[in-house]
Design an enzyme around this catalytic site. Sequence first.
Site, PDB file in Angstrom:
ATOM      1  N   LEU A 223      -0.722   2.179   7.550  1.00 22.58           N
ATOM      2  CA  LEU A 223      -0.011   2.885   6.473  1.00 22.58           C
ATOM      3  C   LEU A 223       0.660   1.873   5.564  1.00 22.58           C
ATOM      4  O   LEU A 223       1.429   1.034   6.046  1.00 22.58           O
ATOM      5  CB  LEU A 223       1.063   3.802   7.068  1.00 22.58           C
ATOM      6  CG  LEU A 223       0.568   4.961   7.952  1.00 22.58           C
ATOM      7  CD1 LEU A 223       1.725   5.559   8.727  1.00 22.58           C
ATOM      8  CD2 LEU A 223      -0.128   6.034   7.117  1.00 22.58           C
ATOM      9  N   HIS A 224       0.353   1.942   4.280  1.00 23.22           N
ATOM     10  CA  HIS A 224       1.031   1.022   3.367  1.00 23.22           C
ATOM     11  C   HIS A 224       1.201   1.576   1.954  1.00 23.22           C
ATOM     12  O   HIS A 224       1.768   0.912   1.092  1.00 23.22           O
ATOM     13  CB  HIS A 224       0.257  -0.301   3.275  1.00 23.22           C
ATOM     14  CG  HIS A 224      -1.034  -0.179   2.515  1.00 23.22           C
ATOM     15  ND1 HIS A 224      -2.165   0.378   3.046  1.00 23.22           N
ATOM     16  CD2 HIS A 224      -1.354  -0.509   1.246  1.00 23.22           C
ATOM     17  CE1 HIS A 224      -3.130   0.374   2.152  1.00 23.22           C
ATOM     18  NE2 HIS A 224      -2.669  -0.157   1.033  1.00 23.22           N
ATOM     19  N   ARG A 225       0.731   2.799   1.699  1.00 33.09           N
ATOM     20  CA  ARG A 225       0.843   3.356   0.332  1.00 33.09           C
ATOM     21  C   ARG A 225       2.307   3.579  -0.015  1.00 33.09           C
ATOM     22  O   ARG A 225       3.055   4.157   0.786  1.00 33.09           O
ATOM     23  CB  ARG A 225       0.141   4.703   0.225  1.00 33.09           C
ATOM     24  CG  ARG A 225      -1.325   4.656   0.404  1.00 33.09           C
ATOM     25  CD  ARG A 225      -2.064   4.260  -0.850  1.00 33.09           C
ATOM     26  NE  ARG A 225      -3.408   3.875  -0.456  1.00 33.09           N
ATOM     27  CZ  ARG A 225      -4.158   2.996  -1.092  1.00 33.09           C
ATOM     28  NH1 ARG A 225      -3.703   2.391  -2.177  1.00 33.09           N
ATOM     29  NH2 ARG A 225      -5.359   2.695  -0.667  1.00 33.09           N
TER      30      ARG A 225
END
Length: 381
Positions: A223-225
């Site tokens: 997860l990095h958005r």
Amino acid sequence: MNSIFKPNVPSKMKLILVAGARPNFMKIAPLIRAIQVHNEQTGGAQKMGHILVHTGQHYDIQMSDIFFAELGIPAPDINLEVGSGSHAEQTARVMMAFEPVCIREKPDWVVVVGDVNSTMACTLVASKLGVKVAHVEAGLRSFDRTMPEEINRIVTDSLAELLLTPSADADENLKREGIPASKIRLVGNIMIDTLVANLNQARRSCLADTLDIKPKTFVYVTLHRPSNVDDVKSLILIMSQLESLAHRIPVVFPVHPRTRNMMKLAGLSIQNGANLKLLDPIGYHDSLSLTEKAKFVLTDSGGLQEESTYLGTPCLTLRPNTERPVTVIVGTNKLTRPDSLADDIEEVMQNRRAPGRIPPYWDGHTAERIVKILRQLTADS
Ligand code: UD1
């Protein structure tokens, strides 16, 4: 300063290939390889001269160098070393650093890949200098302009001379935006070239053994958005759901630097326990290996939606939309939200998801098709 194209003379065609951030490296590697193969098979003016420009958008060993090493990408000819910053700062730094390179090297084409800030910045520079841009992975649209990547895609595609698309939906998007069909070529998914070429090596990864996890008994999370991790409330909700999930099944979560920074800022002290395994970012082979071995993938990454589809691993994408609808329509992907995540996880855990298929043109030969097209277009001009 003299051009650095010299090693490739007497080639008629000069390309600048641009890579800047982690997902770019998987897209540039097969292209360089296909050019090398072409050059080995031909001689003299048929050769394609190329230089690799790394913008330096990503710079940590785990975000950049490891991919060059694993994918056999030659060291960049030029590193612009722009580093991190706000969107405007980063884009402006790439533009200022890339412009003199373009002026000095006078390439026939600048080839950009993907949808990161470096992609758009180099496209703007080249276009204003009258240098043709070829965009690999053109035409993808999430129709969500709150995503910085969507802005990058729209700007890049509207300026590029050659739009090399991964799937038929991308062609349709471009035509709807008024881009002439003559500029659009459906070449397939270049990420899959890299996957196919690296699968055997990925299968030798020891990461699952080191983590003491067995195939199909763990979840692989990335997860990095900004929409998920930059909002404290959303990040806390997601992390608490991962903690609950880890009571049922081991969760392996290599944490992107953006996410790690936001966890710190949010004061989140997640227990890195036996079942919730928070790791530093991992390399390409380890990631591919986890994708193939996982019971399912939970992600907001574009690349993982595609890789899991190819490998037949169910994928839950924690986003309201995707610019890669073929992974949902044909592949193993399903969009999910924090409030529907528990139900969607249940569905995968109980094996209630239908299997997917591999989309057309995801065959490992995209880079060869691109090289052929670039050669034809340059011969015709
Ligand atoms: C960028 C891309 C995104 C892509 C992602 C893959 C844009 C707009 N976004 O997002 O599309 O999915 O890369 O990783 O181009 N940082 C480090 N080390 C690094 C690089 C970054 O610590 O090597 C940290 C910095 O604190 C930086 C933050 O990560 O501010 C975000 O990096 P940035 O390149 O701005 O965006 P990403 O979130 O990585």
